[in-house]
Design a protein around this motif. Structure first.
Motif, PDB file in Angstrom:
ATOM      1  N   LEU A  28     -44.309  86.230 -54.872  1.00 27.29           N
ATOM      2  CA  LEU A  28     -45.650  86.794 -55.024  1.00 27.29           C
ATOM      3  C   LEU A  28     -46.664  85.820 -54.460  1.00 27.29           C
ATOM      4  N   ALA A  30     -50.785  84.903 -54.426  1.00 29.87           N
ATOM      5  CA  ALA A  30     -52.156  85.153 -54.925  1.00 29.87           C
ATOM      6  C   ALA A  30     -53.107  84.541 -53.904  1.00 29.87           C
ATOM      7  N   GLY A  31     -53.660  83.336 -54.174  1.00 33.79           N
ATOM      8  CA  GLY A  31     -54.473  82.654 -53.147  1.00 33.79           C
ATOM      9  C   GLY A  31     -53.592  82.068 -52.048  1.00 33.79           C
ATOM     10  N   GLY A  32     -52.356  81.769 -52.388  1.00 33.85           N
ATOM     11  CA  GLY A  32     -51.383  81.265 -51.415  1.00 33.85           C
ATOM     12  C   GLY A  32     -51.444  79.762 -51.172  1.00 33.85           C
ATOM     13  N   LEU A  33     -52.323  79.058 -51.871  1.00 29.57           N
ATOM     14  CA  LEU A  33     -52.501  77.626 -51.585  1.00 29.57           C
ATOM     15  C   LEU A  33     -51.245  76.815 -51.915  1.00 29.57           C
ATOM     16  N   ASP A  34     -50.744  76.981 -53.106  1.00 28.70           N
ATOM     17  CA  ASP A  34     -49.554  76.224 -53.504  1.00 28.70           C
ATOM     18  C   ASP A  34     -48.322  76.772 -52.781  1.00 28.70           C
ATOM     19  N   LEU A  35     -48.260  78.079 -52.702  1.00 25.54           N
ATOM     20  CA  LEU A  35     -47.102  78.725 -52.077  1.00 25.54           C
ATOM     21  C   LEU A  35     -46.943  78.288 -50.616  1.00 25.54           C
ATOM     22  N   ARG A  38     -45.734  74.778 -50.325  1.00 20.42           N
ATOM     23  CA  ARG A  38     -44.280  74.666 -50.578  1.00 20.42           C
ATOM     24  C   ARG A  38     -43.480  75.148 -49.376  1.00 20.42           C
ATOM     25  N   THR A 120     -56.558  81.083 -57.444  1.00 21.38           N
ATOM     26  CA  THR A 120     -56.722  82.045 -58.529  1.00 21.38           C
ATOM     27  C   THR A 120     -56.259  81.447 -59.858  1.00 21.38           C
ATOM     28  N   GLY A 123     -52.403  81.789 -60.099  1.00 20.65           N
ATOM     29  CA  GLY A 123     -51.723  80.832 -59.227  1.00 20.65           C
ATOM     30  C   GLY A 123     -51.889  79.406 -59.724  1.00 20.65           C
ATOM     31  N   ASN A 124     -53.050  79.116 -60.302  1.00 17.65           N
ATOM     32  CA  ASN A 124     -53.269  77.771 -60.837  1.00 17.65           C
ATOM     33  C   ASN A 124     -52.322  77.499 -62.001  1.00 17.65           C
ATOM     34  N   LEU A 126     -49.457  78.846 -62.542  1.00 12.17           N
ATOM     35  CA  LEU A 126     -48.040  78.955 -62.174  1.00 12.17           C
ATOM     36  C   LEU A 126     -47.667  78.100 -60.964  1.00 12.17           C
ATOM     37  N   THR A 174     -54.903  72.213 -64.249  1.00 13.54           N
ATOM     38  CA  THR A 174     -56.096  71.845 -65.007  1.00 13.54           C
ATOM     39  C   THR A 174     -56.517  72.972 -65.952  1.00 13.54           C
ATOM     40  N   LEU A 221     -48.164  87.646 -64.095  1.00 13.50           N
ATOM     41  CA  LEU A 221     -49.167  87.245 -65.085  1.00 13.50           C
ATOM     42  C   LEU A 221     -50.409  88.059 -64.729  1.00 13.50           C
ATOM     43  N   TRP A 248     -55.980  65.287 -57.303  1.00  9.50           N
ATOM     44  CA  TRP A 248     -55.504  65.786 -58.581  1.00  9.50           C
ATOM     45  C   TRP A 248     -55.867  64.782 -59.663  1.00  9.50           C
TER      46      TRP A 248
HETATM   47  C1  LIG Z   1     -56.514  68.726 -52.448  1.00  3.83           C
HETATM   48  C2  LIG Z   1     -56.123  69.580 -53.621  1.00  3.83           C
HETATM   49  C3  LIG Z   1     -56.575  69.231 -54.889  1.00  3.83           C
HETATM   50  C4  LIG Z   1     -56.206  69.991 -55.992  1.00  3.83           C
HETATM   51  N1  LIG Z   1     -56.665  69.631 -57.239  1.00  3.83           N
HETATM   52  C5  LIG Z   1     -56.310  70.368 -58.308  1.00  3.83           C
HETATM   53  C6  LIG Z   1     -56.781  70.049 -59.619  1.00  3.83           C
HETATM   54  O1  LIG Z   1     -57.543  69.106 -59.813  1.00  3.83           O
HETATM   55  N2  LIG Z   1     -56.368  70.822 -60.663  1.00  3.83           N
HETATM   56  C7  LIG Z   1     -55.541  71.885 -60.475  1.00  3.83           C
HETATM   57  O2  LIG Z   1     -55.211  72.560 -61.435  1.00  3.83           O
HETATM   58  N3  LIG Z   1     -55.081  72.219 -59.256  1.00  3.83           N
HETATM   59  C8  LIG Z   1     -55.448  71.496 -58.181  1.00  3.83           C
HETATM   60  N4  LIG Z   1     -54.998  71.849 -56.936  1.00  3.83           N
HETATM   61  C9  LIG Z   1     -54.045  72.943 -56.807  1.00  3.83           C
HETATM   62  C10 LIG Z   1     -54.696  74.302 -56.597  1.00  3.83           C
HETATM   63  O3  LIG Z   1     -55.656  74.529 -57.596  1.00  3.83           O
HETATM   64  C11 LIG Z   1     -53.567  75.341 -56.658  1.00  3.83           C
HETATM   65  O4  LIG Z   1     -52.756  75.192 -55.526  1.00  3.83           O
HETATM   66  C12 LIG Z   1     -54.116  76.738 -56.741  1.00  3.83           C
HETATM   67  O5  LIG Z   1     -54.815  76.914 -57.952  1.00  3.83           O
HETATM   68  C13 LIG Z   1     -52.982  77.757 -56.684  1.00  3.83           C
HETATM   69  O6  LIG Z   1     -53.562  79.049 -56.816  1.00  3.83           O
HETATM   70  P1  LIG Z   1     -53.201  80.183 -55.755  1.00  3.83           P
HETATM   71  O7  LIG Z   1     -53.923  81.400 -56.200  1.00  3.83           O
HETATM   72  O8  LIG Z   1     -53.438  79.721 -54.372  1.00  3.83           O
HETATM   73  O9  LIG Z   1     -51.641  80.321 -56.065  1.00  3.83           O
HETATM   74  P2  LIG Z   1     -50.450  80.738 -55.099  1.00  3.83           P
HETATM   75  O10 LIG Z   1     -50.121  79.607 -54.211  1.00  3.83           O
HETATM   76  O11 LIG Z   1     -50.662  82.068 -54.495  1.00  3.83           O
HETATM   77  O12 LIG Z   1     -49.317  80.890 -56.210  1.00  3.83           O
HETATM   78  C14 LIG Z   1     -48.769  79.793 -56.903  1.00  3.83           C
HETATM   79  C15 LIG Z   1     -47.462  80.249 -57.574  1.00  3.83           C
HETATM   80  O13 LIG Z   1     -47.726  81.177 -58.620  1.00  3.83           O
HETATM   81  C16 LIG Z   1     -47.117  82.453 -58.353  1.00  3.83           C
HETATM   82  N5  LIG Z   1     -48.122  83.412 -58.760  1.00  3.83           N
HETATM   83  C17 LIG Z   1     -49.438  83.400 -58.391  1.00  3.83           C
HETATM   84  N6  LIG Z   1     -50.111  84.335 -59.072  1.00  3.83           N
HETATM   85  C18 LIG Z   1     -49.203  84.962 -59.860  1.00  3.83           C
HETATM   86  C19 LIG Z   1     -49.307  86.000 -60.822  1.00  3.83           C
HETATM   87  N7  LIG Z   1     -50.475  86.587 -61.135  1.00  3.83           N
HETATM   88  N8  LIG Z   1     -48.177  86.416 -61.473  1.00  3.83           N
HETATM   89  C20 LIG Z   1     -46.975  85.817 -61.193  1.00  3.83           C
HETATM   90  N9  LIG Z   1     -46.823  84.818 -60.297  1.00  3.83           N
HETATM   91  C21 LIG Z   1     -47.932  84.391 -59.649  1.00  3.83           C
HETATM   92  C22 LIG Z   1     -46.773  82.456 -56.884  1.00  3.83           C
HETATM   93  O14 LIG Z   1     -45.617  83.225 -56.626  1.00  3.83           O
HETATM   94  C23 LIG Z   1     -46.522  80.968 -56.625  1.00  3.83           C
HETATM   95  O15 LIG Z   1     -45.205  80.616 -56.959  1.00  3.83           O
HETATM   96  C24 LIG Z   1     -55.368  71.124 -55.827  1.00  3.83           C
HETATM   97  C25 LIG Z   1     -54.948  71.482 -54.542  1.00  3.83           C
HETATM   98  C26 LIG Z   1     -55.318  70.726 -53.445  1.00  3.83           C
HETATM   99  C27 LIG Z   1     -54.834  71.142 -52.089  1.00  3.83           C
END
Ligand SMILES: Cc1cc2nc3c(=O)[nH]c(=O)nc-3n(C[C@H](O)[C@H](O)[C@H](O)COP(=O)(O)OP(=O)(O)OC[C@H]3O[C@@H](n4cnc5c(N)ncnc54)[C@H](O)[C@@H]3O)c2cc1C
Length: 340
Positions: A28, A30-35, A38, A120, A123-124, A126, A174, A221, A248
């Motif tokens: 899945l 969401a914002g795709g940042l962590d995904l 990886r 999101t 995503g944060n 998970l 966080t 979620l 972080w």
């Molecule tokens: C420089 C930098 C600094 C950062 N500092 C911080 C910080 O201080 N604190 C902090 O908390 N984070 C920090 N981050 C991390 C960033 O906040 C997370 O990468 C971001 O919140 C992930 O959200 P996303 O929506 O992009 O998730 P995604 O990358 O889309 O998803 C993350 C994971 O969750 C799963 N997923 C997403 N949404 C759902 C859902 N609704 N139901 C089921 N599965 C789901 C996806 O399959 C994936 O495995 C930092 C990142 C960077 C690059």
């Protein structure tokens, strides 16, 4: 990076069908940042990403909604960190969000403005850990099926001092620490829909070192539910980082307390980035409950919170750091001036 298809389902059933057809290869987004991190790091090689933002109908609306009612705040999993950081400016929330201040402060502190616009809530919560051994595709650490956590004998400056073993990651989210302090529940949709306390979302490495949350493949979620804070509730979030932005946390502290007749009637204390799960401190809560707030009490509570800490070779600095952050959060939540 291996090529992949971006699938845009409109319903939960269609999204689940795509993922469950090949759970190892379908993720899945969401914002795709962590995904995408990886995937670039070679940790995941999906053939399909299933886009949550394409979901429509009632579920699609729920995922995006940020609603305040008499019973609390409901936040959809696709609400961004930037939206949460602006909670105070949300029309409905102005008058009753002092108790939710820790969530706003936590969201506003994370990452950078650009990242917060995409990241999101779901995503944060998970996202996977930032441990450099886990994030290196060449290293076969415990979380990837290896026999030991490489941080134990390696570079462990950023690792756990509380609740560690057999893996010593720290939980990366966080928002997780703030939401645990605010007594949040999370809604999970799959074959059925269930609502659980947020503490039950997280998996300790003692239970399973390979995962950080309980969601099964294809489960979503969908929402986070926060109870309405009582009239005397106040919360605060404190964090220390090596850099003020684009970094972080080294450690975090969140306090959610209620005062009555000059004493602390109830309190929740959570430490972040010090343990493999957001770390609720029963010791600090016991030290604080029923007491008159003040610097000496807060110092005792901070000492109690870190008494169970077992640092590794390079991270004992986190003990005084987390104590100082907890004292700061307690002063701010109790609306007392910080000592010089
Ligand atoms: C420089 C930098 C600094 C950062 N500092 C911080 C910080 O201080 N604190 C902090 O908390 N984070 C920090 N981050 C991390 C960033 O906040 C997370 O990468 C971001 O919140 C992930 O959200 P996303 O929506 O992009 O998730 P995604 O990358 O889309 O998803 C993350 C994971 O969750 C799963 N997923 C997403 N949404 C759902 C859902 N609704 N139901 C089921 N599965 C789901 C996806 O399959 C994936 O495995 C930092 C990142 C960077 C690059």
């Amino acid at each position: 990076m291996q090529s992949f298809a971006l699938i845009r389902p409109h319903t939960l059933a269609a999204a689940r069908q795509r993922v469950l057809a090949n759970p190892e290869q379908r993720l899945l987004r969401a914002g795709g940042l962590d995904l995408l991190d990886r995937m670039k790091e070679g940790l995941e090689t999906p053939d399909e990403l299933v886009e949550l933002s394409s979901l429509q109908g009632e579920l699609g609306q729920q995922l995006r909604a940020l609603e305040s009612t008499a019973t609390g705040l409901t936040i959809g999993a696709l609400v961004t960190l930037a939206q949460l950081a602006q909670l105070a400016q949300h029309d409905d929330l102005n008058t009753r969000n002092i108790g939710h201040a820790a969530l706003r402060q936590a969201a506003a502190s994370a990452a950078t403005p650009g990242i917060r616009n995409l990241a999101t809530l779901g995503g944060n919560l998970l996202q996977r850990p930032r441990c450099w051994y886990f994030r290196s595709a060449d290293l076969h650490c415990l979380k990837k099926g290896g026999s030991a956590c490489l941080a134990i004998t390696g570079e462990n400056k950023y690792h756990a001092i509380l609740g560690g073993g057999p893996s010593f990651i720290v939980h990366p989210s966080t928002l997780a620490s703030a939401l645990l302090a605010l007594d949040a529940r999370v809604e999970i949709a799959g074959e059925t829909t269930r609502i659980i306390p947020i503490a039950e979302l997280f998996v300790s490495p003692k239970t399973d070192p390979k995962r950080e949350h309980i969601l099964a493949p294809g489960e979503l979620l969908t929402r986070v539910l926060l109870p309405a804070p009582g009239p005397a509730a106040r919360s605060a979030y404190a964090v220390a980082k090596e850099k003020q932005s684009h970094d972080w946390p080294l450690a975090e502290a969140v306090v959610n307390l209620s005062l009555e007749a000059g004493v602390i009637k109830s309190v929740r204390v959570v430490l972040g980035h010090v343990a493999p799960v957001p770390w609720r401190s029963a010791e600090a809560e016991a030290a604080l409950t029923g007491q008159k707030p003040g610097a000496a009490l807060f110092a005792r509570a901070a000492a109690a919170a870190l008494a169970p800490a077992r640092p590794l070779k390079h991270n004992a600095y986190k003990i005084p750091l987390a104590q100082g952050l907890l004292r700061e959060a307690l002063h701010r939540a109790a609306d007392l001036p910080l000592p010089e």
